[in-house]
Design a protein around this motif. Sequence first.
Motif, PDB file in Angstrom:
ATOM      1  N   GLN A  92     -10.567  -8.858  15.308  1.00 21.54           N
ATOM      2  CA  GLN A  92     -10.591  -8.690  13.857  1.00 21.54           C
ATOM      3  C   GLN A  92     -11.595  -7.598  13.472  1.00 21.54           C
ATOM      4  O   GLN A  92     -12.628  -7.441  14.129  1.00 21.54           O
ATOM      5  CB  GLN A  92     -10.979 -10.002  13.165  1.00 21.54           C
ATOM      6  N   PRO A  93     -11.326  -6.843  12.408  1.00 25.11           N
ATOM      7  CA  PRO A  93     -12.261  -5.784  11.996  1.00 25.11           C
ATOM      8  C   PRO A  93     -13.543  -6.366  11.409  1.00 25.11           C
ATOM      9  O   PRO A  93     -13.552  -7.476  10.877  1.00 25.11           O
ATOM     10  CB  PRO A  93     -11.470  -5.006  10.939  1.00 25.11           C
ATOM     11  N   SER A  94     -14.614  -5.592  11.509  1.00 27.47           N
ATOM     12  CA  SER A  94     -15.894  -6.000  10.912  1.00 27.47           C
ATOM     13  C   SER A  94     -15.784  -6.036   9.391  1.00 27.47           C
ATOM     14  O   SER A  94     -15.172  -5.152   8.785  1.00 27.47           O
ATOM     15  CB  SER A  94     -16.987  -5.020  11.325  1.00 27.47           C
ATOM     16  N   PRO A  95     -16.372  -7.033   8.745  1.00 30.92           N
ATOM     17  CA  PRO A  95     -16.361  -7.072   7.276  1.00 30.92           C
ATOM     18  C   PRO A  95     -17.356  -6.073   6.676  1.00 30.92           C
ATOM     19  O   PRO A  95     -17.354  -5.848   5.461  1.00 30.92           O
ATOM     20  CB  PRO A  95     -16.768  -8.517   6.960  1.00 30.92           C
ATOM     21  N   GLY A  96     -18.188  -5.467   7.548  1.00 28.50           N
ATOM     22  CA  GLY A  96     -19.176  -4.510   7.064  1.00 28.50           C
ATOM     23  C   GLY A  96     -20.411  -5.183   6.486  1.00 28.50           C
ATOM     24  O   GLY A  96     -20.415  -6.387   6.202  1.00 28.50           O
ATOM     25  N   HIS A  97     -21.475  -4.388   6.325  1.00 29.41           N
ATOM     26  CA  HIS A  97     -22.720  -4.930   5.770  1.00 29.41           C
ATOM     27  C   HIS A  97     -23.635  -3.748   5.426  1.00 29.41           C
ATOM     28  O   HIS A  97     -23.627  -2.729   6.127  1.00 29.41           O
ATOM     29  CB  HIS A  97     -23.408  -5.838   6.794  1.00 29.41           C
ATOM     30  N   PRO A  98     -24.414  -3.829   4.369  1.00 33.12           N
ATOM     31  CA  PRO A  98     -25.326  -2.731   4.010  1.00 33.12           C
ATOM     32  C   PRO A  98     -26.268  -2.337   5.156  1.00 33.12           C
ATOM     33  O   PRO A  98     -26.586  -1.149   5.320  1.00 33.12           O
ATOM     34  CB  PRO A  98     -26.108  -3.302   2.821  1.00 33.12           C
ATOM     35  N   LYS A  99     -26.710  -3.308   5.939  1.00 32.84           N
ATOM     36  CA  LYS A  99     -27.619  -2.990   7.049  1.00 32.84           C
ATOM     37  C   LYS A  99     -26.911  -2.170   8.123  1.00 32.84           C
ATOM     38  O   LYS A  99     -27.539  -1.332   8.785  1.00 32.84           O
ATOM     39  CB  LYS A  99     -28.192  -4.279   7.646  1.00 32.84           C
ATOM     40  N   ILE A 100     -25.598  -2.431   8.300  1.00 27.19           N
ATOM     41  CA  ILE A 100     -24.823  -1.640   9.261  1.00 27.19           C
ATOM     42  C   ILE A 100     -24.710  -0.198   8.761  1.00 27.19           C
ATOM     43  O   ILE A 100     -24.891   0.760   9.525  1.00 27.19           O
ATOM     44  CB  ILE A 100     -23.422  -2.248   9.464  1.00 27.19           C
ATOM     45  N   ASP A 101     -24.448  -0.040   7.473  1.00 21.01           N
ATOM     46  CA  ASP A 101     -24.357   1.304   6.885  1.00 21.01           C
ATOM     47  C   ASP A 101     -25.684   2.046   7.033  1.00 21.01           C
ATOM     48  O   ASP A 101     -25.708   3.244   7.353  1.00 21.01           O
ATOM     49  CB  ASP A 101     -23.970   1.216   5.404  1.00 21.01           C
ATOM     50  N   GLU A 102     -26.775   1.335   6.813  1.00 21.69           N
ATOM     51  CA  GLU A 102     -28.114   1.930   6.938  1.00 21.69           C
ATOM     52  C   GLU A 102     -28.382   2.375   8.372  1.00 21.69           C
ATOM     53  O   GLU A 102     -28.913   3.466   8.620  1.00 21.69           O
ATOM     54  CB  GLU A 102     -29.150   0.893   6.488  1.00 21.69           C
ATOM     55  N   ARG A 103     -27.989   1.546   9.318  1.00 25.24           N
ATOM     56  CA  ARG A 103     -28.172   1.862  10.741  1.00 25.24           C
ATOM     57  C   ARG A 103     -27.384   3.111  11.113  1.00 25.24           C
ATOM     58  O   ARG A 103     -27.900   4.019  11.783  1.00 25.24           O
ATOM     59  CB  ARG A 103     -27.751   0.667  11.596  1.00 25.24           C
ATOM     60  N   HIS A 104     -26.131   3.168  10.703  1.00 29.92           N
ATOM     61  CA  HIS A 104     -25.284   4.299  11.078  1.00 29.92           C
ATOM     62  C   HIS A 104     -25.685   5.584  10.371  1.00 29.92           C
ATOM     63  O   HIS A 104     -25.492   6.686  10.913  1.00 29.92           O
ATOM     64  CB  HIS A 104     -23.807   3.950  10.828  1.00 29.92           C
ATOM     65  N   GLU A 105     -26.262   5.453   9.208  1.00 26.21           N
ATOM     66  CA  GLU A 105     -26.789   6.631   8.511  1.00 26.21           C
ATOM     67  C   GLU A 105     -27.958   7.232   9.303  1.00 26.21           C
ATOM     68  O   GLU A 105     -28.068   8.458   9.464  1.00 26.21           O
ATOM     69  CB  GLU A 105     -27.260   6.240   7.097  1.00 26.21           C
ATOM     70  N   ALA A 106     -28.811   6.347   9.835  1.00 28.58           N
ATOM     71  CA  ALA A 106     -29.954   6.808  10.635  1.00 28.58           C
ATOM     72  C   ALA A 106     -29.493   7.441  11.948  1.00 28.58           C
ATOM     73  O   ALA A 106     -30.094   8.408  12.430  1.00 28.58           O
ATOM     74  CB  ALA A 106     -30.898   5.646  10.910  1.00 28.58           C
ATOM     75  N   ILE A 107     -28.424   6.890  12.519  1.00 28.16           N
ATOM     76  CA  ILE A 107     -27.899   7.402  13.784  1.00 28.16           C
ATOM     77  C   ILE A 107     -27.173   8.730  13.587  1.00 28.16           C
ATOM     78  O   ILE A 107     -27.271   9.645  14.424  1.00 28.16           O
ATOM     79  CB  ILE A 107     -26.939   6.365  14.417  1.00 28.16           C
TER      80      ILE A 107
END
Length: 511
Positions: A92-107
């Motif tokens: 199943q796909p990830s429902p997403g989360h603000p912390k995930i977005d923050e992590r990927h922005e840093a990466i």
Amino acid sequence: MSRQEEFFKHITEGNTNKGEYITLGSAMLDGTTVKNAFVNVPLKTMNRHGLIAGATGTGKTKTLQVLAENLSEKGVPVLLMDIKGDLSGLAQPSPGHPKIDERHEAIGLPFNPKAFPVEILTLSEQNGVRLRATISEFGPVLISRILDVTETQAGIISVIFKYCDDHKLPLLDLKDFKKILQYATGEGKEEFQEAYGRISTASTGAILRKIIEIEQQGGELFFGEKSFEVDDLLRIDKDGRGYINIIRLTDIQDKPKLFSTFMLSLLAEIYSTFPEQGDSGRPELIMFIDEAHLIFNEASKALLNQIESIVKLIRSKGVGLYFVTQNPTDVPEAVLSQLGLKVQHALRAFTAKDRKAIKLTAQNYPDTEYYDTADVLTSLGTGEALVSALNEKGRPTPLAATMMRAPMSRMDILTDTELRNLLSDSDLVKKYNEEIDRESAYEMLNKKIEQAEAEEAKEKARKEKEALKKAESKRKTGSTRKSTRMNPIVKVLTSATFIRSVFGILTKVMK
């Protein structure tokens, strides 16, 4: 050039590849993520095996999930051992989360939630595609190593297999194996002794006890038909993505013997059936073995030697093995030395023994001027790891403390409904979940024993009938002789002397 710029160049140049690769995340310097300093693992060297280690809660399972997703996306099939039961969310796909977005922005990587093609397999009574293998497929050598028997007992097992081959007796499951062992020192003792020499009852008894040990851990569910074909692990879906095959093992922690038996049989089957791949540039199959200590802690010396041999040889078949465990010391040194990719999450130093283990672990990584490896190992946060891989030429890539990317799929288990729907659509469930119990050694030997007993009873009845007939004949013969012999009284009465006496008396009376 600043230190950060030098570091960025060092990491970027060391992670540049001509062929396909997987991006694990971005390197960190002094605890800060350096954007776009991507840490890559080339597909070409992923059959060189690997290790994912770290204390509980540091992100090992999520790293495993990231690797599985990206391999699938590159068209490489994956096999996962799901000990904790938290990997089925890959479907199943990830429902997403603000912390995930923050992590990927840093990466410096975009985050795209995705579901992946998943097949659920099982060794036990849990729902999923049933994994089975026959005793015959193991062969006498592998069975002997699994059972951890003596040299003498291993010789007896070889004789048992030879007898079954000679007499066309299929050895499919544990009841077949137990029956032939009992037959060898019971009803078939003379037959075995004449053809193969004497077999000790004490030795067969010891082997039977070893079989019962595996049986008690659920071995009767694993041994039998229909045998799982390892080629079914190599399926690709219609979009060109490799299937992620997840073996549900949540109830296996108290069955280490069954787990190591399955793992060894699977590796042996893959090694014997997969063709030599050569330098193809990409692996055929990647296997992740979670809680790897379950294999090594309970394995006998013979079993460890077999695993070590397969780890060294199976690479040429295009198969990579990745061990997931809390501490690298859980993996034998002979295996550890064969591992190309190392993803080391944080270790915790609570005792002097822990600190010593951390120093030893730090020595397994390339030297670098940017980190004190031992210090970094204890200061990494959740979802951060030290990464060292092999580049396309087989040389170690620069050691990088890495901010790991988040999984694109759900970081949680499937619901019961989702699991049922997944299994109902599975072609492998339809193929393997029908139970087959065809005539094998157990039934054939029982029939042979019944026939022997019937013949013995028939022979016994024939002998009893003959004995009765002889006794009757003797009685009749005795009766005939008795009837022709003159009675003594009759003999006296008819004698000449008696008659003369009677006539003499009568003459006197008449005078």
